[in-house]
Design a protein around this motif. Structure first.
Motif, PDB file in Angstrom:
ATOM      1  N   ARG A 248      -9.128   1.506   6.087  1.00 42.05           N
ATOM      2  CA  ARG A 248      -8.881   0.177   5.547  1.00 42.05           C
ATOM      3  C   ARG A 248      -7.846   0.252   4.412  1.00 42.05           C
ATOM      4  O   ARG A 248      -7.684   1.290   3.769  1.00 42.05           O
ATOM      5  CB  ARG A 248     -10.169  -0.436   5.021  1.00 42.05           C
ATOM      6  CG  ARG A 248     -10.717   0.249   3.785  1.00 42.05           C
ATOM      7  CD  ARG A 248     -12.100  -0.262   3.434  1.00 42.05           C
ATOM      8  NE  ARG A 248     -12.589   0.273   2.198  1.00 42.05           N
ATOM      9  CZ  ARG A 248     -13.168   1.452   2.064  1.00 42.05           C
ATOM     10  NH1 ARG A 248     -13.322   2.225   3.125  1.00 42.05           N
ATOM     11  NH2 ARG A 248     -13.601   1.879   0.898  1.00 42.05           N
ATOM     12  N   ARG A 249      -7.193  -0.847   4.200  1.00 42.80           N
ATOM     13  CA  ARG A 249      -6.179  -0.895   3.146  1.00 42.80           C
ATOM     14  C   ARG A 249      -6.848  -0.917   1.770  1.00 42.80           C
ATOM     15  O   ARG A 249      -7.856  -1.593   1.558  1.00 42.80           O
ATOM     16  CB  ARG A 249      -5.313  -2.134   3.310  1.00 42.80           C
ATOM     17  CG  ARG A 249      -4.422  -2.126   4.529  1.00 42.80           C
ATOM     18  CD  ARG A 249      -3.523  -3.344   4.533  1.00 42.80           C
ATOM     19  NE  ARG A 249      -2.761  -3.453   3.304  1.00 42.80           N
ATOM     20  CZ  ARG A 249      -1.981  -4.486   3.017  1.00 42.80           C
ATOM     21  NH1 ARG A 249      -1.887  -5.493   3.853  1.00 42.80           N
ATOM     22  NH2 ARG A 249      -1.317  -4.516   1.875  1.00 42.80           N
ATOM     23  N   THR A 250      -6.261  -0.188   0.851  1.00 35.70           N
ATOM     24  CA  THR A 250      -6.786  -0.150  -0.516  1.00 35.70           C
ATOM     25  C   THR A 250      -5.754  -0.588  -1.543  1.00 35.70           C
ATOM     26  O   THR A 250      -6.067  -0.639  -2.733  1.00 35.70           O
ATOM     27  CB  THR A 250      -7.261   1.270  -0.864  1.00 35.70           C
ATOM     28  OG1 THR A 250      -6.177   2.199  -0.680  1.00 35.70           O
ATOM     29  CG2 THR A 250      -8.420   1.695   0.028  1.00 35.70           C
ATOM     30  N   ASP A 251      -4.516  -0.883  -1.090  1.00 37.16           N
ATOM     31  CA  ASP A 251      -3.508  -1.309  -2.049  1.00 37.16           C
ATOM     32  C   ASP A 251      -3.672  -2.791  -2.338  1.00 37.16           C
ATOM     33  O   ASP A 251      -4.012  -3.582  -1.470  1.00 37.16           O
ATOM     34  CB  ASP A 251      -2.098  -1.029  -1.520  1.00 37.16           C
ATOM     35  CG  ASP A 251      -1.886  -1.645  -0.146  1.00 37.16           C
ATOM     36  OD1 ASP A 251      -2.888  -1.820   0.577  1.00 37.16           O
ATOM     37  OD2 ASP A 251      -0.733  -1.954   0.203  1.00 37.16           O
ATOM     38  N   LEU A 252      -3.447  -3.151  -3.592  1.00 35.31           N
ATOM     39  CA  LEU A 252      -3.586  -4.528  -4.017  1.00 35.31           C
ATOM     40  C   LEU A 252      -2.326  -5.318  -3.685  1.00 35.31           C
ATOM     41  O   LEU A 252      -1.209  -4.787  -3.762  1.00 35.31           O
ATOM     42  CB  LEU A 252      -3.852  -4.598  -5.527  1.00 35.31           C
ATOM     43  CG  LEU A 252      -5.149  -3.941  -6.014  1.00 35.31           C
ATOM     44  CD1 LEU A 252      -5.223  -4.016  -7.530  1.00 35.31           C
ATOM     45  CD2 LEU A 252      -6.350  -4.592  -5.379  1.00 35.31           C
ATOM     46  N   PRO A 253      -2.464  -6.572  -3.306  1.00 37.77           N
ATOM     47  CA  PRO A 253      -1.260  -7.382  -3.063  1.00 37.77           C
ATOM     48  C   PRO A 253      -0.508  -7.630  -4.361  1.00 37.77           C
ATOM     49  O   PRO A 253      -1.097  -7.750  -5.436  1.00 37.77           O
ATOM     50  CB  PRO A 253      -1.833  -8.676  -2.469  1.00 37.77           C
ATOM     51  CG  PRO A 253      -3.241  -8.736  -2.964  1.00 37.77           C
ATOM     52  CD  PRO A 253      -3.717  -7.314  -3.059  1.00 37.77           C
ATOM     53  N   ARG A 254       0.798  -7.685  -4.232  1.00 40.47           N
ATOM     54  CA  ARG A 254       1.655  -7.879  -5.400  1.00 40.47           C
ATOM     55  C   ARG A 254       2.110  -9.335  -5.442  1.00 40.47           C
ATOM     56  O   ARG A 254       2.722  -9.830  -4.489  1.00 40.47           O
ATOM     57  CB  ARG A 254       2.858  -6.949  -5.339  1.00 40.47           C
ATOM     58  CG  ARG A 254       3.802  -7.059  -6.536  1.00 40.47           C
ATOM     59  CD  ARG A 254       4.926  -6.057  -6.428  1.00 40.47           C
ATOM     60  NE  ARG A 254       4.410  -4.700  -6.424  1.00 40.47           N
ATOM     61  CZ  ARG A 254       5.181  -3.620  -6.260  1.00 40.47           C
ATOM     62  NH1 ARG A 254       6.487  -3.760  -6.094  1.00 40.47           N
ATOM     63  NH2 ARG A 254       4.635  -2.425  -6.258  1.00 40.47           N
TER      64      ARG A 254
END
Length: 689
Positions: A248-254
């Motif tokens: 799963r994605r763990t990067d936060l949206p910018r």
């Protein structure tokens, strides 16, 4: 830690720190994710890990288990063929001896008739019988030996097919190592913890429920069916199971600012650096030497020497394939004008928009290079940072085939992606690359062909057929993630088949209830009311139910949240009988008999033939209506189910709950009246049960 798909492995290594601080940990699986390697030092505060990277080496290995299994299969196959040959020869001998017949000598015409020697006939028959008895006894031994050889061959072949993928089948093996650099005092004893992710591991929950009639508690053992083909055997490991998605994605949206006012230049991305000055002149001498001479007939057939004329009058060196893409914005300095399109009748068409990508900005969008005509591959690969797309202007009047020159590109910093800023995965292009790639950094493919094949075979376990009543963890867990730790160590070989791992024993509350719907079927069903008193959810899966030490059935357990209650069906209960009778009486009422009254009477009898008291829930139904002219009046005797309970009931459901002693009987009476206008009738007729 086995996730819904994939696993996160921890490997411990102990030893002393060498003088140079460099440590190599070998034996990692070939299918591991290269970006998932993590290392830390346990129990030594003065030593820390400063660098960790993955390296692949080729090593010669000894004879592995699959080779031994293969040789064993070949040996048993030869033994089976030899046993079959001996059996066939014995059958030939039996046929040969069984064909012995007495043949009298030929008689001449003038010779008189002679008497048959009966003793010789009997001696021959005795010889044949005795010989056949011995041959058949030997044949029975040979057939038994053949059956034994066939059985051993089948076992060995099955073991070879299910052999683990941990050991390779070639004489040269590629080993994956973790190269660590430690900072700390030399000769210090340390313990390293290596963590890495691998694909090719799945699991589904399963249960075993033990219950004794009359008790309010039971033993629910959580087990897991685990399958993995990661390339390494898990022997004596502590297994933990999780329902989360490992990928799963763990990067936060910018979120970018929206500014109203004077235009401001976009800031340069973090990690981007200007290319060195004079990079375009670095390979000028290499380019002046000309192309390399072609070798072999294949090179001469392609086009001969550079500059030779080809079909259409276009020199080979000016073909569209040989035009290098323009330099990168971020790593190659200023952007030159777009290359000419020779032999194709004008500038190339604009690049099509990628699926799901935003439309290009006018005059300042970035893409991977100049657009090529259909069917013509572009030399080289994608640039590190895109180049401005040339905008096409409408043709001038009187020149339908001409196009205005593109406007100058809008200056500004590039917008590289996260992959392009991963400097550890970038590769420097050499002088043999096209002019737009020489001396620049480009993202390399994360996997070579061999590693990609290993990962493809590892990920094939996701397509394994599930056991009966099994449900994927992501489907049963819903929006919550749970973790279950196994109480003991387990062995899970890397063979891509299901293996059962006992996780833990979960205390649950149990009570036996009997349920019947006599209006649908005159059968009483036994059910177990299961309540989860723990703080962990029970995922959906198969449950093997054992009552009083005897295996009863395998049922499907639904997802049970903490504090939830569910029913598990056990099948018909022959010791409890139910009988239902109905009576309908139709009459009229009202001042002018303008109302038809349909009086329904329901009579249910229950009989308990078991040696223990039981609780029976009888379900009936009452009609529901939304017509204002129709009224339904019920008699007392049953109750409506509580709203918001663990079970969903259809509208109009009514319940009786009865406690029957051992050998006891009871009768239940209920009913309802349907009042409709006299000029109307129910669909299908008024006189229905």
């Amino acid at each position: 830690m086995v996730y819904a798909q994939g696993a996160l492995c921890h490997r411990l290594a102990r030893g002393s720190v060498p003088p140079d601080g460099r440590v190599r940990v070998t034996g990692l699986p070939r299918s591991l994710d290269p970006g998932s390697l993590r290392a830390r030092v346990l129990g030594s505060p003065g030593v820390r890990v400063t660098e960790a990277r993955v390296e692949v080496q080729a090593l010669a290995h000894d004879e592995a288990a699959p080779d031994g299994l293969r040789r064993e299969v070949e040996r048993l196959r030869e033994a089976y063929a030899a046993a079959a040959g001996r059996r066939d020869r014995q059958l030939g001998l039996i046929a040969e001896v069984g064909g012995l017949r007495p043949v009298p000598p030929g008689r001449k015409r003038e010779d008189p008739h002679r008497r048959t020697p009966v003793d010789a006939w009997l001696e021959l028959a005795d010889f044949v019988d005795e010989r056949l008895a011995g041959l058949h006894a030997r044949l029975a031994e040979l057939e038994q030996a053949l059956l034994d050889a066939e059985h051993e061959l089948d076992i060995a072949a099955d073991r070879y097919e299910r052999a683990s993928t941990d050991a390779p089948s070639a004489h040269l093996d590629t080993t994956v190592s973790a190269l660590l650099t430690l900072a700390g005092p030399a000769d210090a004893e340390v313990e390293l913890d290596l963590e890495y992710g691998v694909p090719g591991a799945v699991w589904v929950p399963a249960y075993r429920l033990t219950h004794r009639q009359g008790d309010d508690t039971g033993r629910l053992v959580l087990r897991a069916s685990v399958a993995q083909r990661t390339g390494e055997d898990w022997t004596g490991v502590r297994v933990a199971l999780a329902t989360a998605d490992l990928r799963r994605r763990t990067d936060l949206p910018r979120l970018r600012s929206v500014r109203i006012g004077r235009r401001q230049s976009a800031p340069a991305p973090s990690g981007w650096r200007e290319p060195p000055a004079g990079l375009s002149d670095l390979f000028s001498g290499y380019a002046a030497a000309g192309p390399r001479p072609e070798s072999g007939a294949a090179g001469r057939a392609v086009g001969g020497a550079a500059g030779a004329p080809v079909a259409g009058g276009v020199p080979e060196s000016a073909r569209y394939d040989e035009v290098p893409p323009p330099p990168s914005v971020g790593y190659g300095g200023p952007v030159p004008p777009p290359p000419p399109s020779v032999g194709y009748g004008g500038p190339p068409p604009p690049a099509p928009q990628a699926f799901g990508a935003p439309p290009p900005a006018p005059g300042g969008a970035y893409h991977s290079g100049p657009t090529r005509p259909a069917g013509r591959p572009r030399a080289g690969g994608p640039a590190f940072a895109g180049t401005p797309a040339p905008a096409l202007a409408p043709a001038a009047p009187g020149a339908p085939g001409a196009a205005a020159p593109p406007p100058p590109p809008v200056a500004g910093p590039p917008r590289p992606s996260g992959t392009e800023l991963d400097y550890a995965a970038l590769v420097l292009s050499g002088p043999d690359e096209p002019g737009g790639r020489r001396g620049r950094l480009f993202p390399a493919s994360p996997f070579d062909a061999v590693t990609a094949e290993y990962r493809r075979r590892a990920e094939a376990v996701a397509a394994l057929p599930l056991p009966g009543h099994a449900v994927r963890p992501r489907e049963s867990a819903g929006s919550f993630d749970h973790r279950f730790d196994a109480a003991a160590r387990a062995d899970v070989p890397s063979d891509g088949t299901w293996h059962t791992v006992t996780v833990a024993e979960i205390p649950v509350g149990l009570r036996t209830e009997y349920l019947c719907v006599p209006s649908v079927e005159p059968t009483v069903y036994a059910t177990l009311v299961l309540s989860n008193a723990t703080d962990q959810a029970l995922l959906a899966g198969p449950v093997e139910v054992t009552v009083d030490g005897d295996f009863l059935l395998t049922a499907a357990l639904p997802t049970l949240a903490p504090g939830g209650v569910r029913r598990v069906g056990l099948g018909p209960a022959e010791g409890v009988r139910v009988t239902r009778r109905t009576n309908l009486r139709e009459s009229t009422s009202g001042l002018r008999n303008n109302i038809t009254v349909l009086d329904h009477h329901v009579h249910v009898e229950l009989a308990n033939r078991l040696a223990r008291p039981v609780t029976v829930e009888v379900r009936e139904r009452v009609p529901v209506t939304s017509e204002p002219d129709v009224r339904i009046e019920e008699r007392a005797g049953w109750t409506a189910p509580a709203e918001g309970g663990p079970e969903h009931h259809a509208p109009g459901t009514r319940l009786w709950r009865v406690d029957l002693p051992a050998g006891g009987t009871t009768a239940l009476d209920g009913g309802y009246e349907i009042r409709i206008p006299a000029g109307k009738a129910l669909v299908g007729g008024n006189r229905r049960s």
